[in-house]
Scaffold this motif. Structure first.
Motif: not given
Length: 264
Positions: A241-246
């Motif tokens: 829900f919060s990591w915005y990379g790969s």
């Protein structure tokens, strides 16, 4: 060569930067998935993906406190920061050591733009394009599966003692909206402290307990469920829900499973 980061700050390089310090866990994973793991010379203690990274690469502190002397000793060409995760002091101190690239993420479009930026900056344009294509396709497929679904009301807890929730102007809130969830604390800003007896909890159909940054456990879910027997309390994967990379590649498969298991 001149590049700009997501705050529109200009960065100047004579050659492609080859020594990278990443002060953002999700961006460390992204750098590795872009095939640039060999370029990483410094990471944070919270950089847990890939699992071996802290064994192979120097650890320079956390996301809010770093050891500038350790970073300087690594002689980086570039330091990767994020507007939300890293403090202004960290950015200013790191800027004395090397060029600092700052990401600023609120939506998936911001994420995809950052991947393209890194592709150009580190000369891995094709790999970046492939990642963007994969994430875009997975998002589109997921949105089809929840088309015409109802919009359940949710509260998303990120911390305990004090209790804190994700509200508007956060990437988590955006990801909730992608899932067609209505955030009952959406009128508040950022990550406010709340009382567990707040009336807004009574409006929620679901309470999500995130596994990060606070590591909520099943015991927490059971305790809150006892206070709100008419609300379903669910432990959710905070990274997705919060990591915005790969990691977004995995997020939409997870969201699909979440809807299938709990929301049907």
């Amino acid at each position: 060569m001149m590049y700009k980061d997501q705050l529109n700050r200009a960065l100047q390089f004579k050659t492609t930067p080859k020594r990278i310090v990443s002060l953002v866990p999700s961006l460390t994973e992204l750098i590795c998935d872009l095939g640039l793991e060999a370029y990483l010379v410094g990471v944070t203690k919270f950089c847990v993906h890939p699992q071996h990274i802290r064994t192979n690469v120097a650890v320079v502190g956390g996301t809010k406190q770093v050891h500038i002397d350790k970073i300087e000793a690594l002689q980086p060409d570039i330091i990767l920061c994020n507007k939300e995760e890293n403090t202004q002091d960290i950015v200013e101190n790191c800027s004395v050591v090397a060029q600092v690239h700052i990401s600023d993420i609120y939506t998936i479009d911001d994420c995809l733009a950052l991947i393209i930026m890194y592709g150009e900056l580190f000369a891995v344009e094709q790999k970046a394009q492939e990642l963007v294509k994969t994430i875009t396709a997975k998002k589109a497929d997921f949105l089809k599966t929840i088309d015409n679904k109802p919009k359940p009301k949710v509260a998303y807890l990120i911390w305990k003692n004090p209790w804190m929730v994700a509200a508007q102007q956060t990437f988590i809130d955006y990801m909730l909206s992608i899932n067609k969830f209505e955030n009952v604390f959406g009128a508040l800003q950022r990550y406010p402290e709340v009382d567990l007896k707040d009336e807004k909890f009574k409006d929620a159909e679901y309470v999500f307990l995130s596994t990060e940054p606070y590591p909520f456990k099943e015991s927490d879910a059971i305790a809150i469920q006892a206070s709100y027997p008419n609300i379903k309390v669910i432990l959710v994967d905070g990274e997705l829900f919060s990591w915005y990379g790969s990691r977004l590649i995995k997020a939409f498969d997870y969201f699909k499973k979440l809807h299938q298991e709990y929301l049907n």
